[in-house]
Design a protein around this motif. Structure first.
Motif, mmCIF file in Angstrom:
data_model
loop_
_atom_site.group_PDB
_atom_site.id
_atom_site.type_symbol
_atom_site.label_atom_id
_atom_site.label_comp_id
_atom_site.label_asym_id
_atom_site.label_seq_id
_atom_site.Cartn_x
_atom_site.Cartn_y
_atom_site.Cartn_z
ATOM 1 N N ALA A 41 0.651 -1.147 -0.079
ATOM 2 C CA ALA A 41 -0.046 -0.084 -0.051
ATOM 3 C C ALA A 41 0.915 1.232 0.115
ATOM 4 N N GLU A 42 2.110 1.168 0.210
ATOM 5 C CA GLU A 42 2.968 2.100 0.589
ATOM 6 C C GLU A 42 4.189 2.390 -0.592
ATOM 7 N N PRO A 43 4.011 3.392 -1.235
ATOM 8 C CA PRO A 43 5.407 3.620 -2.273
ATOM 9 C C PRO A 43 6.725 3.652 -1.806
ATOM 10 N N GLU A 99 -4.544 -4.395 -0.790
ATOM 11 C CA GLU A 99 -5.747 -5.065 -0.998
ATOM 12 C C GLU A 99 -5.412 -5.990 -2.028
ATOM 13 N N PRO A 100 -6.210 -7.006 -2.185
ATOM 14 C CA PRO A 100 -5.838 -7.994 -3.248
ATOM 15 C C PRO A 100 -6.494 -7.585 -4.844
ATOM 16 N N GLY A 101 -7.602 -6.896 -4.716
ATOM 17 C CA GLY A 101 -7.859 -6.698 -6.009
ATOM 18 C C GLY A 101 -8.606 -8.152 -6.708
ATOM 19 N N ASP A 102 -8.715 -8.111 -7.955
ATOM 20 C CA ASP A 102 -9.187 -9.214 -8.756
ATOM 21 C C ASP A 102 -8.085 -9.986 -8.589
ATOM 22 N N LEU A 103 -8.486 -11.326 -8.044
ATOM 23 C CA LEU A 103 -7.425 -12.673 -8.124
ATOM 24 C C LEU A 103 -7.504 -13.452 -9.330
ATOM 25 N N ALA A 104 -8.218 -13.121 -10.434
ATOM 26 C CA ALA A 104 -8.389 -13.798 -11.594
ATOM 27 C C ALA A 104 -6.895 -13.765 -12.233
#
Length: 152
Positions: A41-43, A99-104
């Motif tokens: 989450a952190e640059p 966050e995982p977002g789309d795991l596809a």
């Protein structure tokens, strides 16, 4: 792209920090012939890991690059804060509450969280419930003196 649901493995860090655990897990990933995407989450964490993975061990390094670098698609390990998967990684590593977002398209998602950090612990619990509710197979791994042990 995989046709099966992405396995999500939760790694509860208790004996070492992320800087010690992540390189070992990335080495195992590469030894399978897989590519990896490390999302934070952190640059600032991307910048830190970029330096660390070159020097974490005197006799070796992990080939990697930040996703913003040229030729990202060719890298075995990419470090990012974004949701894209430019290197077609098989394994997604989530650190710092990313966050995982789309795991596809991922075969495995590895969530690493610090057991001494209450925010990370509660975030991992919430993510476990959310991911399980989406139908992904989930596993919980706890760090023991002799290594990682599957607990659930």
């Amino acid at each position: 792209m995989t046709d099966t649901a992405c396995e999500v493995w939760f790694y509860h860090l208790e004996r070492t920090g992320l800087d010690q655990a992540l390189p070992e897990l990335l080495e195992k990933t590469l030894s399978r012939g897989w590519k990896a995407l490390v999302r934070t989450a952190e640059p600032a964490r991307v910048e830190h890991l970029d330096g660390w993975l070159w020097s974490y061990r005197d006799e070796s390094f992990l080939p990697h690059a930040p996703a913003a670098e040229p030729n990202a698609a060719r890298q075995p390990i990419l470090l990012t804060t974004d949701f894209e998967n430019p290197n077609a990684a098989d394994a997604l590593f989530l650190v710092d509450g990313a966050e995982p977002g789309d795991l596809a398209g991922f075969a495995r998602c590895v969530v690493l969280f610090d057991g001494a950090d209450e925010v990370q612990l509660s975030g991992a619990r919430a993510l476990w419930s959310r991911i399980k509710g989406l139908g992904h197979p989930v596993s919980y791994w706890k760090q023991q003196a002799r290594g990682w042990e599957k607990q659930a």
